[in-house]
Write an enzyme that holds these catalytic residues in place. Structure first.
Site, PDB file in Angstrom:
ATOM      1  N   ASN A  25       1.151  -8.532  -0.537  1.00 54.59           N
ATOM      2  CA  ASN A  25      -0.088  -9.299  -0.531  1.00 54.59           C
ATOM      3  C   ASN A  25       0.249 -10.782  -0.358  1.00 54.59           C
ATOM      4  O   ASN A  25       1.368 -11.220  -0.622  1.00 54.59           O
ATOM      5  CB  ASN A  25      -0.819  -9.140  -1.873  1.00 54.59           C
ATOM      6  CG  ASN A  25      -1.402  -7.770  -2.072  1.00 54.59           C
ATOM      7  OD1 ASN A  25      -2.497  -7.487  -1.610  1.00 54.59           O
ATOM      8  ND2 ASN A  25      -0.674  -6.920  -2.777  1.00 54.59           N
ATOM      9  N   CYS A  59       0.852  -1.192   0.000  1.00 53.88           N
ATOM     10  CA  CYS A  59       0.000   0.000   0.000  1.00 53.88           C
ATOM     11  C   CYS A  59       0.880   1.232   0.000  1.00 53.88           C
ATOM     12  O   CYS A  59       1.688   1.422   0.918  1.00 53.88           O
ATOM     13  CB  CYS A  59      -0.921   0.034   1.215  1.00 53.88           C
ATOM     14  SG  CYS A  59      -1.928   1.531   1.317  1.00 53.88           S
TER      15      CYS A  59
END
Length: 303
Positions: free
Chosen positions: A249, A240
């Site tokens: 992720n 992010c």
């Protein structure tokens, strides 16, 4: 274990959430990644994001990438949109599925899209209405659902309240995002359980990160609660840009590997997916964090 679903849908988010955290990748290479992923058995691919190029320049070529993709009819391609203008662009370009984000953290939401969560939800109502008028499905992602790097712990009832508001606004599904990798199995159980108590019939998915090494444990905890939809990113690409240190992720191939160990169907060819993960690694020019990419599945024996 009786709640473990027999089949799980994985949405591949590498082309969007993964590549937005890398140095800019050529448009043609982004198209290649999407099309290679489409050969693995994955049925959902988050393809691009219609954000302003000043905010995330890596996604400035969203329309060009989408125009270059040879679409397969069996695959659902989606786009992330930040607001009504982004939704209009995505729908005009032909997307049938979009996602829009609100953060459960006021500070993160202000840094991400310069609105309070309440202001974002007001706008999301307009996005959902626009999408439905066009016959397009709209998911609402509740980001920082398991904690915020600026505010720390977020009350579960606060996170659930935002998700419930999204459902009441007409969202076709809700996704809890572990934007900063602060989730843990107890937090997953608490949040999923509380949301299910509030809106048992809502379609729920989880977007997990492996920032602190808990990504697969969190998937397992959710799986045992019956959650059957997860986001994952090929090779473990992602993070992010508005959350310091929130890299990684969960890797799609690691998710497929674990789900197969549970006896859960995904429809994904793991060997082919590992080939695509290697392609993704070459495209970004660095070693990706996926351990299954490095070691291979346990069925791969040494000569």
């Amino acid at each position: 274990m009786s709640d473990v679903p027999s089949r799980v849908v994985l949405r591949e988010v590498g082309p969007r959430d993964g590549l937005q955290n890398e140095p800019p990748v050529a448009t043609a290479d982004k198209v290649t990644l999407v099309e290679e992923l489409a050969t693995t058995g994955l049925l959902e691919i988050e393809t691009v994001s219609y954000v302003h190029p000043r905010a995330i320049p890596q996604m400035a070529d969203a329309a060009e990438v989408w125009a270059g993709v040879r679409q397969r009819p069996e695959i659902t391609y989606s786009a992330l949109v930040p607001n009504l203008v982004g939704a209009q662009r995505a729908i005009s370009d032909g997307f049938t599925d979009i996602e829009v984000v609100v953060s459960a953290s006021r500070t993160h939401n202000l840094r991400n899209i310069r609105r309070t969560p309440e202001e974002s939800l007001d706008g999301i109502g307009e996005v959902v209405a626009l999408a439905h008028d066009a016959g397009v499905r709209c998911q609402v992602i509740v980001a920082t659902a398991f904690g915020c790097p600026y505010e720390g712990e977020l009350p579960t009832d606060q996170v659930v309240a935002y998700a419930v508001r999204a459902v009441d606004l007409g969202a076709d599904s809700v996704c809890f995002g572990d934007t900063t990798g602060m989730g843990s199995p107890p937090r997953v159980r608490r949040l999923v359980g509380s949301f299910r108590d509030a809106r048992a019939d809502a379609v729920l998915s989880l977007h997990l990160h492996d920032t602190r090494g808990t990504g697969m444990a969190n998937l397992a905890a959710a799986l045992e609660l019956g959650v059957d939809r997860f986001d994952a990113s090929v090779g473990g690409l992602g993070g992010c840009p508005y959350a310091p240190g929130a890299s990684g992720n969960i890797a799609t191939e690691e998710a497929v590997y674990l789900l197969e160990e549970y006896g859960v169907e995904t429809g994904v060819d793991l060997d082919r997916l590992l080939e695509v993960a290697a392609i993704a690694q070459r495209l970004v020019g660095r070693e990706l964090p996926s351990r299954v990419l490095t070691a291979g599945p346990r069925t791969r024996l040494s000569n």
